[in-house]
Design an enzyme around this catalytic site. Structure first.
Site, PDB file in Angstrom:
ATOM      1  N   HIS A 131      99.700  11.372  14.557  1.00 35.19           N
ATOM      2  CA  HIS A 131      98.565  12.267  14.817  1.00 35.19           C
ATOM      3  C   HIS A 131      97.516  12.287  13.702  1.00 35.19           C
ATOM      4  O   HIS A 131      96.380  12.705  13.938  1.00 35.19           O
ATOM      5  CB  HIS A 131      99.055  13.698  15.038  1.00 35.19           C
ATOM      6  N   ASP A 167     106.819   8.964  22.482  1.00 37.94           N
ATOM      7  CA  ASP A 167     106.890  10.349  22.015  1.00 37.94           C
ATOM      8  C   ASP A 167     106.381  11.272  23.109  1.00 37.94           C
ATOM      9  O   ASP A 167     105.537  10.886  23.920  1.00 37.94           O
ATOM     10  CB  ASP A 167     106.015  10.473  20.763  1.00 37.94           C
ATOM     11  N   HIS A 169     104.369  13.596  22.796  1.00 39.15           N
ATOM     12  CA  HIS A 169     102.989  13.970  22.511  1.00 39.15           C
ATOM     13  C   HIS A 169     102.129  12.717  22.371  1.00 39.15           C
ATOM     14  O   HIS A 169     102.553  11.719  21.791  1.00 39.15           O
ATOM     15  CB  HIS A 169     102.918  14.792  21.225  1.00 39.15           C
ATOM     16  N   ASP A 250     111.452  13.651  20.823  1.00 35.26           N
ATOM     17  CA  ASP A 250     111.126  14.948  21.409  1.00 35.26           C
ATOM     18  C   ASP A 250     110.997  14.904  22.927  1.00 35.26           C
ATOM     19  O   ASP A 250     110.788  15.937  23.561  1.00 35.26           O
ATOM     20  CB  ASP A 250     109.871  15.561  20.789  1.00 35.26           C
TER      21      ASP A 250
END
Length: 379
Positions: A131, A167, A169, A250
């Site tokens: 990120h 992931d 996200h 995750d």
């Protein structure tokens, strides 16, 4: 070539703070669990170096690196620095190793690039912080080591480099960094309507990204369908010299920060499938906020890359590693299920393949000729 594992003791006891989702042990547990299983002989282990500030400017701005170092040294951030660089926020707090820890992750992935120069497989569970922006900390990520890995591979002269991210996200920092990169292909599978709320189906990163947002409850059967009908065909057309896989855990059902329902079988299946598509594979960590599922997932992936598995209950020494974990933020953490403490392989989470997923796959498949065109451009 024998796979290599890159780790570091800096992750042991290093924490973002008692109330942060990343207060849990992750990489150190993977190292301990792998050693307890007999899966981490000295010949396959490398200690991650800490990237020097100048090396980090391959992607990050010098001003940002200086601010990050200053914040670690003084353990404080002024309002101007917080606003300009995102340091000292709730997501990216000040903590004692806030420069050294991410710089170690960055050094690990840059070393991985060097190690696969002539081919091979490297696992860097401390990597995957996808990120961070060039001059801004974002989403628990201070440095964007996936981007540094990709750029390091490019510096080694590789012509086509693929980045696959599973992931929960979306990899907003990686996509922003790769805009205009004609030699890169990015594929991201992530939960829809989940922070950072980027990576829409029609967001193609200038023709170089395939974004697949998926609904809650994504199961192993659906992930296998995505792998076989989208990820593998896209990679086969691109014919990469190297693949970097961000393997955030995750997306596993027990994780508190997503609503996906994969088992760690899905992560191992994706990792193994990618080994056949390029002579070089680097597997990173990423998200993951349940200490048991993180440790079991990334250890499972490391075993799968080596062709190792342990069915049923793990040996006593390995079980003791999992027994020693504590996670008081969730009720399940205070009384973890027996399987979390005594097994490595999750029960499969198979299920129906929803039409909304196949429709989105078909939508992206119609764009795959762009990936072929990208291959020709990159060559």
């Amino acid at each position: 070539m024998t796979p290599i594992f890159i780790g570091s003791e800096i992750y042991r006891g290093s924490s973002y703070g008692a109330w942060h989702p990343l207060h849990i042990p992750r990489v150190s547990t993977v190292m301990d669990l792998s050693r307890a299983l007999g899966w981490l002989p000295p010949s396959q282990y490398r200690t991650s170096p800490r990237a020097k500030p100048r090396a980090l400017t391959l992607f990050h701005t010098p001003d940002y690196i200086a601010a990050l170092q200053q914040a670690e040294a003084t353990q404080r951030v002024d309002d101007d620095t917080r606003a300009r660089h995102g340091l000292g926020s709730t997501a990216n707090p000040v903590f004692p190793e806030m420069y050294r820890r991410p710089a170690t992750g960055a050094g690990g992935v840059m070393l991985a690039a060097e190690l696969v120069r002539d081919g091979g497989i490297v696992h860097v569970p401390g990597g995957g912080t996808h990120h961070a922006m060039a001059s801004y900390a974002n989403g628990f990520c201070y440095l964007n080591d996936p981007v540094l890995c990709l750029l390091s591979l490019r510096q080694l002269g590789l012509a086509r480099i693929a980045y696959v991210d599973i992931d929960a996200h979306h990899c907003d920092g990686v996509e922003a960094a790769l805009t205009g990169a004609s030699d890169m292909l990015m594929i991201s599978v992530h939960e829809e309507r989940r922070w950072p709320f980027t990576g829409a189906l029609d967001d193609d990163g200038g023709g170089r990204a395939l974004n697949l947002p998926v609904p809650r409850g994504l199961n192993d059967t659906e992930m296998r369908t995505i792998l076989q009908r989208l990820i593998l065909p896209a990679l086969e057309r691109f014919d990469p010299d190297a693949i970097v896989l961000q393997c955030g855990s995750d997306a596993i059902e027990e994780d508190p920060l997503s609503r996906l329902s994969l088992s760690n079988n899905a992560h191992a299946e994706v990792a193994v499938a990618l080994t056949a598509l390029a002579p070089r594979l680097i597997v990173l960590g990423g998200g993951g906020y349940n200490p048991w599922s993180v440790a079991r997932c990334w250890t499972r992936v490391w075993g799968a890359l080596n062709g190792w598995a342990v069915q049923g209950h793990i040996p006593e020494g390995a079980a003791q590693v999992l027994e020693g974990l504590r996670w008081n933020r969730r009720a399940a953490g205070r009384n973890p299920p027996e399987a979390w403490r005594s097994t490595l392989i999750d029960p499969p989470h198979e299920g129906p393949v929803r039409t909304e997923i196949t429709d989105r796959i078909d939508h992206l498949r119609r764009r795959l000729p762009r990936a072929r065109q990208l291959r020709e451009t990159a060559s």
